[in-house]
Design an enzyme around this catalytic site. Structure first.
Site, PDB file in Angstrom:
ATOM      1  N   PRO A  26       0.875  -1.293   0.057  1.00 37.35           N
ATOM      2  CA  PRO A  26      -0.021   0.020  -0.009  1.00 37.35           C
ATOM      3  C   PRO A  26       0.895   1.185  -0.099  1.00 37.35           C
ATOM      4  O   PRO A  26       1.827   1.251   0.590  1.00 37.35           O
ATOM      5  CB  PRO A  26      -0.961  -0.192   1.240  1.00 37.35           C
ATOM      6  N   GLU A  27       0.525   2.173  -0.759  1.00 36.96           N
ATOM      7  CA  GLU A  27       1.376   3.310  -1.076  1.00 36.96           C
ATOM      8  C   GLU A  27       0.670   4.613  -0.408  1.00 36.96           C
ATOM      9  O   GLU A  27      -0.530   4.299   0.286  1.00 36.96           O
ATOM     10  CB  GLU A  27       1.740   3.787  -2.543  1.00 36.96           C
TER      11      GLU A  27
END
Length: 276
Positions: free
Chosen positions: A2-3
């Site tokens: 996840p960014e």
């Protein structure tokens, strides 16, 4: 992994599920998720009230009563979900928080790479991985001049430079590929050789892409779900990531995929300029 847009989406969906609630009980099924002693972790959290949830880069900052902050990094595949204490434990659930109202939040992580670190509020920049991070996109600290001066000192290629989080934080593999394509910069370009006008475009595209991805609740490519169990929508906007072997949407050249420091990297060999 996840960014920043995905972690911000988790924060927004997790906040109403936790904020204002009092932690009645904590269960740790996999202690290695916890930084430090898991028994002390449980003891300190029990009875605490969740005040709010903040975020910096890819870190969630769960603010608690008595000046405590739970710093959570989801790493590759970590996710939170709402449940009840009576629900059967699923295979990849490792931490459970039960609240006095009977609801529960569980942390699920297939690869077990995520980490939780309980610290005194206000010490996050000294005691956790946040101390190594640069400014976030769309902040006053992340100015064009700051960005240009930092890149001018980096001999590494621009792909690795943007991934290392020390110049600007929150970008991962997906968004780096996207912003480099948008800016017409080849991923193997020397960061310090990129001219000022190209850095200005890259700076603009980083800010705009992150803002748009947050607005669309992040990108779901493999397993990302927000705290409500829903996918993101930004994957429908991707121009290069996941499109190797297809035509470039700008010049019709076939997109190529290479490895940059072990990370799969998709780019256009024709319209992305190599600065060396």
């Amino acid at each position: 992994m996840p960014e920043m847009p995905e972690v911000e989406t988790v924060r927004r969906t997790l906040s109403p599920l936790m904020q204002g609630k009092i932690i009645k009980e904590v269960t740790v099924w996999y202690p290695k998720i916890i930084v430090g002693d898991s028994n002390a972790f449980i003891q300190k959290l029990t009875g605490k009230k969740v005040l709010k949830i903040d975020r910096y880069g890819k870190y969630l900052l769960i603010r608690l009563s008595d000046d405590l902050t739970l710093v959570s990094h989801l790493r590759m595949e970590g996710k939170y979900r709402i449940t009840t204490a009576a629900a059967p434990k699923e295979k990849h659930e490792h931490i459970q928080f039960i609240f006095t109202d009977g609801s529960a939040i569980r942390y699920d992580d297939v690869r077990k790479f995520g980490r939780m670190h309980l610290v005194e509020t206000g010490t996050e920049r000294q005691t956790t991985g946040i101390r190594h991070l640069g400014p976030e996109p769309n902040t006053d600290e992340f100015s064009v001049e700051y960005f240009y001066q930092k890149l001018a000192k980096k001999k590494k290629n621009i792909k690795n430079t943007l991934l290392d989080q020390t110049i600007v934080c929150g970008l991962g593999n997906i968004y780096v590929d996207e912003v480099l394509w948008q800016s017409k910069i080849a991923p193997l370009s020397s960061a310090q050789r990129i001219p000022y006008d190209a850095v200005v475009k890259l700076h603009h595209n980083i800010n705009q892409t992150i803002a748009e991805a947050i607005e669309k609740n992040g990108t779901t490519v493999h397993s990302f779900l927000n705290a409500a169990g829903k996918t993101g929508d930004y994957q429908n906007e991707l121009k290069v990531y996941g499109r190797a072997g297809q035509e470039c949407l700008r010049c019709k050249t076939i997109l190529e995929k290479i490895k940059v420091n072990g990370r799969g990297t998709t780019y256009c060999p024709n319209c992305q300029v190599l600065y060396k």
